[in-house]
Enzyme design. Structure first.
Site, PDB file in Angstrom:
ATOM      1  N   LYS A 192      37.341  30.269  33.321  1.00 15.27           N
ATOM      2  CA  LYS A 192      37.532  30.242  31.863  1.00 15.27           C
ATOM      3  C   LYS A 192      38.931  29.727  31.583  1.00 15.27           C
ATOM      4  O   LYS A 192      39.833  29.753  32.443  1.00 15.27           O
ATOM      5  CB  LYS A 192      37.333  31.625  31.244  1.00 15.27           C
ATOM      6  CG  LYS A 192      38.251  32.734  31.764  1.00 15.27           C
ATOM      7  CD  LYS A 192      39.634  32.768  31.142  1.00 15.27           C
ATOM      8  CE  LYS A 192      40.505  33.867  31.738  1.00 15.27           C
ATOM      9  NZ  LYS A 192      41.951  33.637  31.492  1.00 15.27           N
ATOM     10  N   ASP A 233      39.364  41.150  31.928  1.00 17.06           N
ATOM     11  CA  ASP A 233      38.566  40.003  31.516  1.00 17.06           C
ATOM     12  C   ASP A 233      37.253  39.866  32.283  1.00 17.06           C
ATOM     13  O   ASP A 233      36.490  38.933  32.038  1.00 17.06           O
ATOM     14  CB  ASP A 233      39.373  38.704  31.617  1.00 17.06           C
ATOM     15  CG  ASP A 233      39.889  38.420  33.019  1.00 17.06           C
ATOM     16  OD1 ASP A 233      39.723  39.280  33.909  1.00 17.06           O
ATOM     17  OD2 ASP A 233      40.474  37.342  33.227  1.00 17.06           O
TER      18      ASP A 233
END
Length: 265
Positions: A8, A132
């Site tokens: 990401k 995350d």
């Protein structure tokens, strides 16, 4: 079974304040990108982990995939498995590679052994492995806040652009990044700014880690400048670095960057 955990990028990253528990409240946009590891699990006589590709620092027993197995094993009757991780996502890059591996491991275990967990159940387990990690369960663009583990969906589609990622030969630890950052309240939330045209992002969207990281590692600042010189509509360090991404409306010539850095198209 095999799965392919992806990386990401962070589009904007505001460090708002330091919490009483030592963590920081922040806000950022997580956006999945097509740089991937390969992760395989096979039922075996005993639990084991091996890796190939990029060298993974630290002790094997601290790997998040193994921690994920032990976490699930507490609640489910899992057989031993052999875990093989081929590491391609750069490490110490701000790309969430380790978190992605852990989340995709949870998804793979759920699918392979018919555990029947919902996304929300898997997110609950993933949160225990890292702030995350939970993002990669659903793996869709989100506005992340608090310590980066609370999400709101955002309608963001960058598929018409080319996202190019550059990894300089530098490793930035989270401890180093947070040591140099100065928290401050935001005047306008990323939740609103992300809907501005991409060509306008450079005026409004920033990464708070860049100030101190660029001071200590000017080569990273140089990568960002080179991406803008090559025509990037927006360029930024991802997360706490050291990777830098550029968003382009056409394929640029980055041959000058390829000599000293890894470039992912």
């Amino acid at each position: 079974m095999i799965t392919f955990p992806n990386a990401k990028i962070n589009i904007g990253l505001n460090i708002i304040n330091r919490r009483d528990d030592g963590y920081h409240n922040l806000e950022t946009i997580f956006y999945p990108v097509n740089i991937k590891d390969a992760l395989e699990i096979v039922v075996a006589d005993e639990l084991s982990f091996q890796s190939s590709g990029l060298e993974i620092p630290g002790r094997i027993e601290d790997n998040l995939c193994l921690k994920g197995y032990h976490l699930l094993k507490k609640d489910f009757d899992l057989p031993p498995v052999k875990i093989h991780l081929h590491k391609h996502i750069p490490i110490g890059a701000g790309l969430g590679g380790g978190s992605s591996d852990a989340a995709f491991f949870i998804r793979l275990i759920n699918q392979n052994f018919n555990l029947g967990m919902t996304d929300m159940q898997m997110i609950g387990y993933a949160r225990k492995l890292g702030a995350d990690c939970a993002f990669f369960i659903q793996n869709k663009p989100v506005f992340a806040f608090e310590i980066g583990d609370e999400f709101e969906p955002v309608k963001l589609d960058l598929s018409k652009y080319q996202i190019i990622l550059v990894m300089p030969p530098v490793h930035i630890s989270s401890a180093e990044a947070f040591r140099g950052v100065k928290p401050s309240p935001v005047k306008e939330s990323l939740m609103d700014l992300i809907y501005e045209p991409v060509s306008e992002w450079k005026k409004y969207i920033k990464n708070d880690f860049e100030i101190s990281i660029f001071k200590d590692h000017p080569e990273i600042r140089g990568v960002k400048a080179a991406l803008y010189e090559a025509g990037a509509l927006y360029a930024s360090m991802s997360g706490s670095g050291a990777s830098v991404f550029g968003i382009f409306d056409k394929t640029p010539d980055l041959s000058g960057l390829e000599e000293d850095n890894q470039v992912f198209y």
